[in-house]
Design an enzyme around this catalytic site. Structure first.
Site, PDB file in Angstrom:
ATOM      1  N   ASP A  82       0.833  -1.196   0.000  1.00  0.00           N
ATOM      2  CA  ASP A  82       0.000   0.000   0.000  1.00  0.00           C
ATOM      3  C   ASP A  82       0.872   1.252   0.000  1.00  0.00           C
ATOM      4  O   ASP A  82       1.936   1.280   0.624  1.00  0.00           O
ATOM      5  CB  ASP A  82      -0.868  -0.028   1.271  1.00  0.00           C
ATOM      6  N   HIS A  83       0.400   2.285  -0.684  1.00  0.00           N
ATOM      7  CA  HIS A  83       1.099   3.570  -0.702  1.00  0.00           C
ATOM      8  C   HIS A  83       2.575   3.406  -1.071  1.00  0.00           C
ATOM      9  O   HIS A  83       3.461   3.960  -0.409  1.00  0.00           O
ATOM     10  CB  HIS A  83       0.994   4.269   0.665  1.00  0.00           C
ATOM     11  N   ASP A 104       1.614   5.390  -4.873  1.00  0.00           N
ATOM     12  CA  ASP A 104       1.098   6.655  -4.354  1.00  0.00           C
ATOM     13  C   ASP A 104       1.095   7.714  -5.455  1.00  0.00           C
ATOM     14  O   ASP A 104       2.147   8.219  -5.838  1.00  0.00           O
ATOM     15  CB  ASP A 104       1.993   7.126  -3.204  1.00  0.00           C
ATOM     16  N   GLY A 182      -5.572   8.111  10.119  1.00  0.00           N
ATOM     17  CA  GLY A 182      -5.186   8.530  11.471  1.00  0.00           C
ATOM     18  C   GLY A 182      -6.347   8.541  12.447  1.00  0.00           C
ATOM     19  O   GLY A 182      -7.410   7.950  12.216  1.00  0.00           O
ATOM     20  N   HIS A 209      -9.808   4.115   2.509  1.00  0.00           N
ATOM     21  CA  HIS A 209      -8.622   4.329   3.357  1.00  0.00           C
ATOM     22  C   HIS A 209      -9.076   5.126   4.569  1.00  0.00           C
ATOM     23  O   HIS A 209      -9.973   5.954   4.481  1.00  0.00           O
ATOM     24  CB  HIS A 209      -7.547   5.118   2.593  1.00  0.00           C
ATOM     25  N   GLY A 210      -8.386   4.912   5.697  1.00  0.00           N
ATOM     26  CA  GLY A 210      -8.810   5.601   6.916  1.00  0.00           C
ATOM     27  C   GLY A 210     -10.082   4.978   7.456  1.00  0.00           C
ATOM     28  O   GLY A 210     -11.072   5.665   7.693  1.00  0.00           O
ATOM     29  N   GLY A 211     -10.062   3.642   7.646  1.00  0.00           N
ATOM     30  CA  GLY A 211     -11.278   2.918   8.058  1.00  0.00           C
ATOM     31  C   GLY A 211     -11.596   3.021   9.535  1.00  0.00           C
ATOM     32  O   GLY A 211     -12.671   2.606   9.971  1.00  0.00           O
ATOM     33  N   ASN A 231      -9.230  -0.395   4.521  1.00  0.00           N
ATOM     34  CA  ASN A 231      -7.888  -0.329   5.117  1.00  0.00           C
ATOM     35  C   ASN A 231      -8.006   0.103   6.576  1.00  0.00           C
ATOM     36  O   ASN A 231      -8.692   1.086   6.872  1.00  0.00           O
ATOM     37  CB  ASN A 231      -7.030   0.690   4.362  1.00  0.00           C
ATOM     38  N   THR A 234      -5.213   2.443  12.401  1.00  0.00           N
ATOM     39  CA  THR A 234      -5.086   3.297  13.588  1.00  0.00           C
ATOM     40  C   THR A 234      -5.680   2.640  14.836  1.00  0.00           C
ATOM     41  O   THR A 234      -5.081   2.693  15.913  1.00  0.00           O
ATOM     42  CB  THR A 234      -5.750   4.664  13.324  1.00  0.00           C
TER      43      THR A 234
HETATM   44 ZN   LIG Z   1      -4.082   5.066   2.912  1.00  0.00          ZN
END
Ligand SMILES: [Zn+2]
Length: 407
Positions: A82-83, A104, A182, A209-211, A231, A234
């Protein structure tokens, strides 16, 4: 076979209305925890390898552990990079068992993002590897990951999404509809109308993203509108930190191993909670039955070299090894010469491809094509090539007439 084609896996989730978790791992504790949860919930799982997590860790040491975890799993596993900071890094990951990649490029303008992603797709698809694209910007909130995703949210444009997918050929699309990387404060407001329209227009698995930090109802509405991959990191980081703090109080912080005790179980509990909420729990058997397995292939080339002395042949073999090793999707190359003087074929390359698709495509690679036409073919016109795949393990007792060996 526990490693399965990631495109098949996410297509299955998309068709059946559930989402597969792509869980970042940053240590063996996380890796163990994620796999414990997947086995317990009988869920397909994506092991998510995020390059920037490993600035101080040797990825060459870590990936064999990931491969080993996948190899011994009883549930379907895919490994995703990823990224990725570059296509070169993505190729290294492909060569080491990753069967999904995302480079990315979402911070670039539409044209640059499209061009870079298209090149990534051409390279990865030649290896049979799926590609996730990203359009729009999912920024970083406070805490973990924030500094890696600067800027404000840019919502994915419906008008651009269709053109982007058609021009790049990506298999899945990560979209920005209100989530953040985050530690998000409060409940994010999600743009379901935009999501619904993108899903209806594209009809491919969508990725969030940022789930972390969404409510059960928000996850349910995301999945109902085409999100098939979430994804998630955090929250795992937070439960691990909480466990370390508990261990510090219990242990007075004296023993390093004491501080890390049971992090795997803390991570596993949170991962399993997600798997049950997102509907992937209990899906392992049907995914294994319906999705292609992902296994390397051994490609054996045997030949003789004529009209060239030993020193010239040595140089040719070394050049062949160099050219073959540089082709994306080639895991390793063994160059050899026969021990017996009277062997029918004196030279061999044993090439390990990450996937059977390479058997058809490697000869079209420009470097190999040039080497083959200008050099190899001029001294060796007859070759034998055989491709081998791993045999499915079967017990002797399952075959009539064969007795299981007694210890
Ligand atoms: Zn991400």
């Amino acid at each position: 076979m526990p490693l399965v084609d990631m495109k098949d896996m996410l297509q299955h989730a998309y068709r059946h209305g559930y989402a597969v978790g792509a869980f970042d791992f940053v240590s063996l504790d996380f890796l163990e925890g994620i796999m414990m949860a997947a086995e317990n919930a009988r869920a397909p799982v994506i092991l998510n390898l995020v390059e920037s997590h490993f600035s101080s860790t040797d990825i060459e040491l870590l990936i064999p552990a990931v491969e080993a975890a996948a190899a011994r799993a009883l549930v379907p596993v895919a490994i995703h990079l990823d990224h990725s900071a570059s296509i070169d890094n993505a190729v290294k990951a492909i060569n080491r068992s990753c069967n999904g990649v995302k480079v990315d490029a979402a911070h670039m303008d539409f044209t640059e993002n499209t061009q870079l992603t298209k090149t990534m797709v051409e390279t990865a698809h030649a290896c049979g590897v799926a590609v996730e694209g990203e359009l729009g910007c999912v920024p970083g909130a406070d805490g973990e990951n924030a500094e890696r995703h600067p800027g404000d949210i840019t919502y994915t444009s419906l008008a651009e999404a269709k053109a982007y997918v058609e021009r790049t050929g990506v298999d899945f699309l990560a979209i920005a509809i209100g989530t953040m990387h985050g530690d998000v404060k409060g409940k994010p407001k999600l743009d379901y109308q935009r999501l619904k329209q993108i899903n209806e227009k594209l009809a491919i698995p969508l990725v969030i993203h940022g789930g972390t930090g969404l409510s059960d109802d928000q996850y349910r509405r995301l999945i109902a509108n085409g999100v098939a991959k979430i994804n998630y990191f955090t929250a795992l980081s937070k439960v691990a930190v909480k466990k370390i703090k508990e261990n510090t109080r219990a242990d007075n912080g004296c023993a390093y191993t004491g501080l890390l005790k049971d992090i795997n179980h803390a991570v596993a509990a949170e991962v399993e909670r997600c798997m049950r909420m997102w509907g992937s729990a209990g899906r392992a058997a049907e995914v294994l039955a319906q999705c292609d397995s992902w296994a390397p292939v051994e490609h054996l080339v045997m030949f003789n070299i004529e009209g060239m002395d030993k020193a010239g042949a040595d140089i040719l073999m070394a050049e062949g090894q160099r050219v073959l090793s540089a082709i994306p999707g080639v895991r390793e190359v063994f160059s050899g010469e026969a021990i017996q003087d009277n062997a029918k074929y004196h030279y061999t390359w044993l090439v390990r491809f990450c996937h059977s698709k390479l058997v058809d495509s490697y000869q079209q690679h420009p470097a190999y094509a040039a080497f083959n036409t200008k050099l190899l073919r001029t001294v060796s016109d007859k070759r034998v090539t055989i491709d081998f795949q791993t045999m499915q393990a079967r017990t002797a007792s399952a075959v009539p007439g064969i007795q299981q060996a007694q210890a």
